[in-house]
Enzyme design. Structure first.
Site, mmCIF file in Angstrom:
data_model
loop_
_atom_site.group_PDB
_atom_site.id
_atom_site.type_symbol
_atom_site.label_atom_id
_atom_site.label_comp_id
_atom_site.label_asym_id
_atom_site.label_seq_id
_atom_site.Cartn_x
_atom_site.Cartn_y
_atom_site.Cartn_z
ATOM 1 N N ASN A 1 2.991 78.267 -10.694
ATOM 2 C CA ASN A 1 3.316 78.262 -12.114
ATOM 3 C C ASN A 1 2.088 77.937 -12.966
ATOM 4 O O ASN A 1 1.904 78.500 -14.048
ATOM 5 C CB ASN A 1 4.440 77.280 -12.416
ATOM 6 C CG ASN A 1 5.807 77.847 -12.069
ATOM 7 O OD1 ASN A 1 6.030 79.051 -12.191
ATOM 8 N ND2 ASN A 1 6.715 76.996 -11.633
ATOM 9 N N GLU B 1 5.173 63.914 -14.964
ATOM 10 C CA GLU B 1 6.336 63.564 -14.145
ATOM 11 C C GLU B 1 6.250 62.102 -13.725
ATOM 12 O O GLU B 1 5.195 61.612 -13.301
ATOM 13 C CB GLU B 1 6.371 64.472 -12.916
ATOM 14 C CG GLU B 1 7.568 64.260 -12.012
ATOM 15 C CD GLU B 1 7.601 65.268 -10.873
ATOM 16 O OE1 GLU B 1 8.397 65.072 -9.957
ATOM 17 O OE2 GLU B 1 6.824 66.245 -10.920
ATOM 18 N N GLU C 1 13.711 67.202 -21.059
ATOM 19 C CA GLU C 1 12.805 67.191 -19.904
ATOM 20 C C GLU C 1 11.827 66.024 -19.946
ATOM 21 O O GLU C 1 11.323 65.596 -18.903
ATOM 22 C CB GLU C 1 12.010 68.504 -19.853
ATOM 23 C CG GLU C 1 12.837 69.746 -19.587
ATOM 24 C CD GLU C 1 13.456 69.744 -18.199
ATOM 25 O OE1 GLU C 1 12.737 69.430 -17.226
ATOM 26 O OE2 GLU C 1 14.665 70.027 -18.094
#
Length: 386
Positions: free
Chosen positions: A286, A248, A239
């Protein structure tokens, strides 16, 4: 929290007497270190006596920055200044600092028989932020929970504050196996897995985060423990490009992760809930769910996931141990119950990768997992792909 009457607490060679939670510490004549989480000390950062200097956790070293005393007015002092709550705050996670003594409630402390150091005005405990045992972790106030990162042992022996023996960091005769690190992956093996990792993803932060999910990599036999650790590390390595990226990389996506239909909205901003940390936690819901589970306000402070090592690791462990994602089981359950590594891929990104959607990405994860299990000396098991 109820604190008993007439509690004795040793500091250095002196003795505090606390008559009630509201009463100050009795005067001592000699100061000494305050030892706590991971055997480290309450420390004034860089030995700086300037008001506003952060008070932190650091390896015990006997310097003046770790010598604390009190003159009988309820304060704890180093360099002649007081342990103080920044801005006089009483909120959860308010920092503590060194500040000119002023007699205010933010500088009053009571030591309990349970080894808590309590600020009565806030009714909160002196706490190591996010269970992070790394040097320079700031200290804060937090609701008293009896947790290990809120326990403080004041030197000088005696009862109650001497408490259990607190071993020095690294005690145990060298080596870095499970018996000394508390984790089936040693620091040397971790470094070999991720030679180019971001400084956020440090081994100390990972170990500090393990207490949040004690079943992780401790369930079953030695093979099962090592397979689970390898599976988690292989997936989060995939990831993050080998634990290189803390956030990100595609900034064009940042505004897409705010689900405004949620009743709590996006208080940190429309663009604030992009992927961060080892699992690349994303979406406001989340951040809310992970924060609620961990006792950290990530909805309002999402940047903690990219700045605090233990918080970052905890979000990855939260997902691994509690979330099924697009799969049917958590990553932890998949490895503990023998479903195989392939099911962990389905849990993390199965909607985009499994069932032939992106076989190259699946194979990349499998290759990492097989490499890590080989490094740990165990067979990878069956059902590797999804």
């Amino acid at each position: 929290m109820v604190l008993g009457a007439a509690l004795g607490v040793v500091v250095g060679t002196a003795f505090f007497v606390v008559e009630s939670p509201e009463m100050s510490l009795a005067a001592d004549s000699v100061g000494g270190p305050i030892t706590g989480f991971a055997g480290k000390c309450v420390d004034v950062a860089d030995g700086n006596s300037t008001s506003g200097t952060t008070v932190q956790l650091y390896d015990c070293n006997g310097t003046p920055a770790q010598q604390w005393s009190n003159p009988g007015d309820g304060t704890l002092r180093a360099f002649g200044k007081c342990l103080d709550i920044r801005g006089g705050g009483t909120a959860d996670a308010a920092d503590v600092q060194l500040w000119d003594c002023n007699g205010g409630p933010a500088q009053q402390w009571v030591v309990s028989q349970a080894n808590d150091i309590v600020n009565p005005a806030a009714n909160k405990c002196l706490d190591v932020r996010a269970y992070n045992s790394a040097n320079r972790t700031p200290l804060q106030i937090w609701p008293c929970q009896g947790a290990e990162n809120e326990k403080w042992y004041l030197s000088g022996g005696g009862s109650p504050a001497s408490g259990p023996d607190v071993p020095p960091v690294g005690d145990g005769g060298g080596g870095d196996d499970e018996s000394t690190s508390g984790f089936v992956v040693s620091e040397a093996q971790f470094n070999q897995m991720f030679p180019n990792r971001n400084a956020l993803y440090n081994y100390e932060g990972l170990k500090a985060a393990l207490s949040a999910y004690p079943a992780f990599a401790t369930s079953g036999d030695d093979t099962a423990k090592k397979r689970e650790a390898a599976a988690f590390l292989a997936n989060i390595g995939h990831e993050t490009g080998g634990l290189v990226h803390a956030v990100e990389q595609n900034t064009a996506n940042y505004s897409a992760y705010c689900d405004a239909s949620q009743p709590y909205g996006c208080p940190a901003g429309q663009d604030a809930y992009h992927g961060r940390g080892p699992i690349q936690l994303s979406w406001n819901y989340n951040y809310k769910a992970a924060g609620d589970a961990l006792g950290i306000d990530l909805l309002n402070n999402p940047d903690l996931v990219e700045t605090d090592a233990a918080v970052a690791w905890k979000t990855g462990l939260w997902y691994w141990n509690t979330q099924t994602g697009p799969g049917t089981m958590t990553g932890h359950d998949a490895m503990v119950n023998g479903a195989g590594f392939g099911q962990t891929i389905r849990t993390i990104n199965g909607a985009l990768e499994c069932d032939g959607r992106n076989p190259a990405q699946v194979q990349s994860r499998v290759d990492s997992y097989q490499g890590f299990t080989q490094l740990l000396g165990v067979a990878p098991g069956d059902n590797l792909s999804c």
